[in-house]
Scaffold this motif. Structure first.
Motif, PDB file in Angstrom:
ATOM      1  N   ARG A   1       0.251  -1.118  -0.079  1.00 38.78           N
ATOM      2  CA  ARG A   1      -0.297   0.210  -0.414  1.00 38.78           C
ATOM      3  C   ARG A   1       0.137   1.062  -0.187  1.00 38.78           C
ATOM      4  O   ARG A   1       1.836   1.120   0.948  1.00 38.78           O
ATOM      5  CB  ARG A   1      -1.158   0.316   1.341  1.00 38.78           C
ATOM      6  CG  ARG A   1      -2.144  -0.739   1.254  1.00 38.78           C
ATOM      7  CD  ARG A   1      -2.119  -2.054   1.620  1.00 38.78           C
ATOM      8  NE  ARG A   1      -2.518  -3.218   1.637  1.00 38.78           N
ATOM      9  CZ  ARG A   1      -2.600  -4.595   2.175  1.00 38.78           C
ATOM     10  NH1 ARG A   1      -1.478  -4.785   2.117  1.00 38.78           N
ATOM     11  NH2 ARG A   1      -4.090  -5.193   2.598  1.00 38.78           N
TER      12      ARG A   1
ATOM     13  N   TRP B   1      -2.645  -0.999  12.100  1.00 39.85           N
ATOM     14  CA  TRP B   1      -2.342  -1.806  10.891  1.00 39.85           C
ATOM     15  C   TRP B   1      -2.333  -2.119   9.945  1.00 39.85           C
ATOM     16  O   TRP B   1      -1.968  -3.425   9.634  1.00 39.85           O
ATOM     17  CB  TRP B   1      -4.642  -1.136  10.427  1.00 39.85           C
ATOM     18  CG  TRP B   1      -5.591  -0.803  11.916  1.00 39.85           C
ATOM     19  CD1 TRP B   1      -5.904   0.464  11.906  1.00 39.85           C
ATOM     20  CD2 TRP B   1      -6.896  -1.733  12.489  1.00 39.85           C
ATOM     21  NE1 TRP B   1      -7.057  -0.233  12.465  1.00 39.85           N
ATOM     22  CE2 TRP B   1      -7.016  -0.856  13.016  1.00 39.85           C
ATOM     23  CE3 TRP B   1      -6.064  -2.720  12.626  1.00 39.85           C
ATOM     24  CZ2 TRP B   1      -8.188  -2.108  14.147  1.00 39.85           C
ATOM     25  CZ3 TRP B   1      -6.918  -4.038  13.244  1.00 39.85           C
ATOM     26  CH2 TRP B   1      -8.169  -3.696  14.537  1.00 39.85           C
ATOM     27  N   TYR B   2      -1.011  -1.109  10.292  1.00 39.19           N
ATOM     28  CA  TYR B   2      -0.191  -1.541   8.183  1.00 39.19           C
ATOM     29  C   TYR B   2       1.163  -1.729   9.329  1.00 39.19           C
ATOM     30  O   TYR B   2       1.436  -0.857  10.982  1.00 39.19           O
ATOM     31  CB  TYR B   2      -0.375  -0.899   7.644  1.00 39.19           C
ATOM     32  CG  TYR B   2      -1.376  -1.129   7.355  1.00 39.19           C
ATOM     33  CD1 TYR B   2      -1.869  -1.467   5.418  1.00 39.19           C
ATOM     34  CD2 TYR B   2      -2.763  -0.144   7.422  1.00 39.19           C
ATOM     35  CE1 TYR B   2      -3.568  -1.704   5.678  1.00 39.19           C
ATOM     36  CE2 TYR B   2      -4.479  -0.129   7.212  1.00 39.19           C
ATOM     37  CZ  TYR B   2      -4.328  -1.165   5.587  1.00 39.19           C
ATOM     38  OH  TYR B   2      -5.166  -0.960   5.369  1.00 39.19           O
TER      39      TYR B   2
ATOM     40  N   ARG C   1       0.691  -6.372   5.610  1.00 39.61           N
ATOM     41  CA  ARG C   1       0.388  -5.014   5.538  1.00 39.61           C
ATOM     42  C   ARG C   1       1.393  -3.682   5.220  1.00 39.61           C
ATOM     43  O   ARG C   1       1.269  -3.191   5.778  1.00 39.61           O
ATOM     44  CB  ARG C   1      -1.048  -4.440   6.187  1.00 39.61           C
ATOM     45  CG  ARG C   1      -2.153  -6.027   6.008  1.00 39.61           C
ATOM     46  CD  ARG C   1      -2.208  -6.075   7.269  1.00 39.61           C
ATOM     47  NE  ARG C   1      -3.350  -6.695   7.794  1.00 39.61           N
ATOM     48  CZ  ARG C   1      -4.077  -6.890   9.529  1.00 39.61           C
ATOM     49  NH1 ARG C   1      -3.824  -5.974   9.849  1.00 39.61           N
ATOM     50  NH2 ARG C   1      -5.218  -7.669   9.474  1.00 39.61           N
TER      51      ARG C   1
ATOM     52  N   VAL D   1       2.814  -0.254   4.451  1.00 44.02           N
ATOM     53  CA  VAL D   1       2.855   0.757   3.841  1.00 44.02           C
ATOM     54  C   VAL D   1       3.565   1.627   3.684  1.00 44.02           C
ATOM     55  O   VAL D   1       4.482   2.016   4.516  1.00 44.02           O
ATOM     56  CB  VAL D   1       1.591   1.109   4.538  1.00 44.02           C
ATOM     57  CG1 VAL D   1       2.395   1.425   5.581  1.00 44.02           C
ATOM     58  CG2 VAL D   1       1.038   2.299   4.000  1.00 44.02           C
TER      59      VAL D   1
ATOM     60  N   GLU E   1      -8.048  -0.218   1.977  1.00 42.02           N
ATOM     61  CA  GLU E   1      -7.736  -0.948   1.087  1.00 42.02           C
ATOM     62  C   GLU E   1      -9.229  -1.855   0.434  1.00 42.02           C
ATOM     63  O   GLU E   1      -9.198  -2.241   0.216  1.00 42.02           O
ATOM     64  CB  GLU E   1      -7.972  -1.650   2.350  1.00 42.02           C
ATOM     65  CG  GLU E   1      -7.796  -3.082   3.572  1.00 42.02           C
ATOM     66  CD  GLU E   1      -6.263  -3.662   3.162  1.00 42.02           C
ATOM     67  OE1 GLU E   1      -6.294  -4.671   2.325  1.00 42.02           O
ATOM     68  OE2 GLU E   1      -5.557  -2.872   3.401  1.00 42.02           O
TER      69      GLU E   1
END
Length: 367
Positions: free
Chosen positions: A38, A75-76, A96, A98, A332
């Motif tokens: 991401r 969260w990442y 995940r 980022v 997401e």
């Protein structure tokens, strides 16, 4: 109710629904399992509105920016550009991962973003236009925004008509200027347009730029490069790249790289396409970037980066989300849906092309 209004209402509802689902990330993977890296992009971090950025949605408040960093670090797993370059296909990165990036040369990155990135342990990439360092002049986007804020769209249309031999439809919004008008004109024509705009608005560009202090100083940029920011190329004057010839490639790509490296004392090895469109990442531009030492290229079309994506076409999400569930939806869910839609469209186009070819084939003669 109009379609646009219905879409505006449906978006927040869908974002909240996905965020509240049990196993929200597992549900997201169902939409597209190959989303690996991401990338998010920010521009200006500002506590209050400004006539230089009004209407182009590039600003986010320091409070909202910090909330975004809190969300991303919760969260990442934030990664550095160096991590991405050492693992181009993303197989060794966290599930995940980022990457946080910034575009343009706004001084607010040094004032607000850098301290907050250090606070949350984030190493970011910052793509800079050297022409605007030390507030010597205004970036075209900021100049147009300022003129439109002071005098309205009428003066923008008057300046557009100054390009001889060219007729353009009426420009009704800044989106028309940056999405339709700017991509259709050459660099010399853009220079004529901007000079005429300053004349019509009775605007002394150097004085206004100096008073506004929108952009970084060379010292601030140097300090950023010494800490947790990697400096990247964003063209010299922030321009669309789709019509570049050899002279424009040298003036906008090579000059910017050389000046940034001279200021920072470190290698510039990545490039962010101004305005983020893949239409501007032409084969000629990509070839030039590869040959001039750029190891990664970033777009901003908000689609998911698949596992096999190489470093020369990395996409980012531009966000100004107000709430965590909106940011989750933007980072997401929507990139996966856009990737699915893009694949479907390409397959549909290929099928139509194959059918056209088959129908065009001459029928065989009966023996």
């Amino acid at each position: 109710m109009s379609f646009n209004r219905a879409r505006q209402l449906a978006g927040p509802l869908a974002a909240r629904m996905f965020w509240n689902l049990p196993g929200r990330f597992a549900v997201a993977r169902f939409l597209g399992r190959s989303y690996r890296l991401r990338c998010v992009v920010f521009h200006n971090i500002s506590p209050k509105p400004s006539p230089f950025t009004a209407g182009i949605r590039v600003s986010i408040t320091p409070q909202r920016f910090e909330a975004a960093l809190q969300f991303l670090t919760t969260w990442y797993t934030p990664v550095r550009l160096a991590d991405v370059l050492s693992d181009c296909e993303g197989r060794g990165l966290s599930e995940r991962a980022v990457l946080v990036t910034f575009d343009d040369a706004y001084a607010s990155v040094a004032e607000y973003a850098a301290p907050l990135c250090r606070k949350y342990g984030i190493s970011a990439a910052f793509f800079v236009n050297a022409a605007f360092l030390d507030n010597r002049r205004l970036a075209p986007d900021n100049l147009v925004c300022y003129a439109a804020s002071m005098s309205g769209m009428k003066i923008i249309n008057q300046a557009a008509r100054s390009i001889r031999g060219r007729e353009f439809p009426q420009l009704t919004s800044l989106s028309d200027v940056f999405g339709e008008f700017f991509p259709s004109i050459s660099l010399p024509e853009r220079a004529v347009f901007l000079d005429t705009l300053c004349h019509l608005a009775d605007l002394n560009e150097k004085r206004v730029a100096s008073e506004a202090n929108l952009y970084l100083t060379s010292n601030q940029l140097r300090e950023l490069s010494w800490t947790n920011f990697e400096i990247g190329n964003h063209t010299y004057t922030h321009t669309h790249c789709r019509s570049f010839g050899e002279e424009e490639l040298a003036a906008e790509i090579d000059r910017n790289k050389d000046e940034l490296e001279a200021v920072c004392g470190s290698k510039v090895r990545s490039f962010s396409v101004p305005y983020g469109s893949s239409k501007d990442l032409t084969p000629a531009l990509e070839e030039h970037l590869r040959g001039s030492g750029h190891e990664a290229v970033f777009l901003s079309e908000s689609v998911a980066n698949p596992s096999q994506a190489g470093p020369y076409r990395l996409d980012r999400v531009s966000t100004g989300a107000e709430r965590d569930h909106d940011l989750f939806f933007e980072v997401e869910i929507l990139p996966r849906l856009r990737s699915v839609r893009r694949r479907w469209f390409h397959r549909s186009s290929r099928r139509k092309a194959d059918l056209s070819v088959s129908w065009a084939q001459p029928c065989g003669k009966n023996n």
